[in-house]
Design a protein around this motif. Structure first.
Motif, mmCIF file in Angstrom:
data_model
loop_
_atom_site.group_PDB
_atom_site.id
_atom_site.type_symbol
_atom_site.label_atom_id
_atom_site.label_comp_id
_atom_site.label_asym_id
_atom_site.label_seq_id
_atom_site.Cartn_x
_atom_site.Cartn_y
_atom_site.Cartn_z
ATOM 1 N N ASP A 17 0.833 -1.196 0.000
ATOM 2 C CA ASP A 17 0.000 0.000 0.000
ATOM 3 C C ASP A 17 0.871 1.250 0.000
ATOM 4 O OD1 ASP A 17 0.970 0.244 2.612
ATOM 5 O OD2 ASP A 17 -0.906 -0.370 3.561
ATOM 6 N N LYS A 23 -0.390 -5.356 1.283
ATOM 7 C CA LYS A 23 -1.841 -5.218 1.363
ATOM 8 C C LYS A 23 -2.453 -6.484 1.972
ATOM 9 C CE LYS A 23 -1.967 -2.516 -2.932
ATOM 10 N NZ LYS A 23 -2.461 -2.491 -4.329
ATOM 11 N N VAL A 180 -11.258 -2.762 1.978
ATOM 12 C CA VAL A 180 -10.333 -1.734 2.463
ATOM 13 C C VAL A 180 -10.618 -0.389 1.797
ATOM 14 C CG1 VAL A 180 -7.900 -1.032 2.513
ATOM 15 C CG2 VAL A 180 -8.529 -3.369 3.136
ATOM 16 N N ASP A 181 -11.025 -0.431 0.540
ATOM 17 C CA ASP A 181 -11.278 0.816 -0.197
ATOM 18 C C ASP A 181 -12.376 1.663 0.432
ATOM 19 O OD1 ASP A 181 -9.302 0.410 -2.062
ATOM 20 O OD2 ASP A 181 -10.643 -0.401 -3.605
ATOM 21 N N LEU A 183 -13.161 1.710 3.748
ATOM 22 C CA LEU A 183 -12.924 1.995 5.158
ATOM 23 C C LEU A 183 -12.688 3.488 5.388
ATOM 24 C CD1 LEU A 183 -10.448 -0.831 6.275
ATOM 25 C CD2 LEU A 183 -12.874 -0.643 6.819
ATOM 26 N N PRO A 185 -10.561 6.576 6.293
ATOM 27 C CA PRO A 185 -9.105 6.747 6.212
ATOM 28 C C PRO A 185 -8.412 6.622 7.561
ATOM 29 C CG PRO A 185 -10.204 8.369 4.854
ATOM 30 C CD PRO A 185 -11.274 7.670 5.620
ATOM 31 N N ARG A 188 -7.601 2.944 8.103
ATOM 32 C CA ARG A 188 -6.582 2.415 7.195
ATOM 33 C C ARG A 188 -5.174 2.792 7.630
ATOM 34 N NH1 ARG A 188 -10.175 3.785 2.576
ATOM 35 N NH2 ARG A 188 -9.027 5.741 2.395
ATOM 36 N N GLU A 189 -5.034 3.906 8.327
ATOM 37 C CA GLU A 189 -3.707 4.364 8.761
ATOM 38 C C GLU A 189 -3.195 3.595 9.970
ATOM 39 O OE1 GLU A 189 -4.356 8.480 9.433
ATOM 40 O OE2 GLU A 189 -4.609 8.968 7.294
ATOM 41 N N TYR A 238 -8.252 -3.148 13.886
ATOM 42 C CA TYR A 238 -6.985 -2.403 13.888
ATOM 43 C C TYR A 238 -6.597 -2.022 15.313
ATOM 44 C CZ TYR A 238 -7.621 -1.834 8.821
ATOM 45 O OH TYR A 238 -7.786 -2.058 7.477
#
Length: 239
Positions: A17, A23, A180-181, A183, A185, A188-189, A238
């Motif tokens: 990524d 990924k 994931v697209d 989610l 932001p 994702r971080e 996460y």
């Protein structure tokens, strides 16, 4: 026939990524690919399976990440069959870095189907030779049935030609990218700790996935539906 199959691979730049971490879909691809390579090494190639009226399809995946591999890192994937549960074939994985430190544990469930009729074939009817290691289990959550009863509509995703695999449906790892697209932001971080997915109903060319999302703290659950039928449900946590 050895119970454990090992394969060393390198994580490439294009596997990662924007933070140069592999990924989720890359790890899903490795799991699916190396399971097949292990079967081929035992004489049961994709063509052998096809000629005998067999296709293995992933039905559930559960992965725990201690650390995500990064670009240009060499890793070793170990996999073995644990046996079966009902109609499911159980296969586990461990992934290690170059210093033999474990990075990832994964558990998977597969179903065997006839490629034309899509009829499920029970493990007892499989003609291949299987070596199992039931006492060894990867340190990942059990594969379980996921649910999403109340999720917010997050958009639609039309199935594209490039999503398809040789079985004519969306390749299993593509669902990780789709999830994931959408989610937030901020999630994702963060560092991914667990990824679980149920493959329920295959998506094919011309289908449109309606996506629903529920976020609870650092955990997101995503469901994709085709018309009124669930296609997949995944859960990403996460830290």
């Amino acid at each position: 026939m050895d119970c454990v199959f090992n394969k060393t691979v390198e994580i490439r730049f294009y596997d990662c990524d924007s933070q140069k971490r592999a990924k989720v879909s890359t790890i899903n691809k490795l799991i699916a690919d190396i399971a097949g390579i292990g079967y081929a090494a035992a004489g049961m190639t994709h063509q052998w399976l096809w000629d005998h009226g067999y296709v293995f399809l992933l039905s559930k995946v559960s992965i725990h990440f201690d650390r995500m591999p990064v670009a240009d890192e060499t890793i070793t994937v170990s996999t073995w069959e644990r046996g079966n549960k009902g109609a499911s074939f159980l296969r586990d994985f461990e992934i290690f870095d170059g210093s033999d430190k474990k990075l990832i544990d994964a558990r998977t469930e597969w179903i065997l189907v006839n490629p034309e009729s899509r009829q499920i074939i029970r493990p007892s009817s499989f003609e291949g030779i299987r070596a199992t290691l039931p006492e060894r289990q990867a340190d990942a959550p059990d594969c379980k049935r996921l649910k999403l009863t109340e999720g917010s509509f997050s958009g639609e995703r039309q199935v594209r030609y490039s999503d398809l695999d040789g079985n004519g449906h969306v390749y299993n790892a593509v669902y990780a990218d789709i999830s994931v697209d959408i989610l937030p932001p901020s999630l994702r971080e963060k560092r991914l700790q667990t990824y679980q997915i149920n493959f329920i109903h295959e998506a094919k060319m011309g289908d449109t996935l309606s996506l629903y999302t529920a976020v609870d703290g650092n955990t997101a659950t995503i469901k994709g539906c085709i018309a009124e039928k669930d296609s997949f449900i995944c859960k990403l946590s996460y830290i």
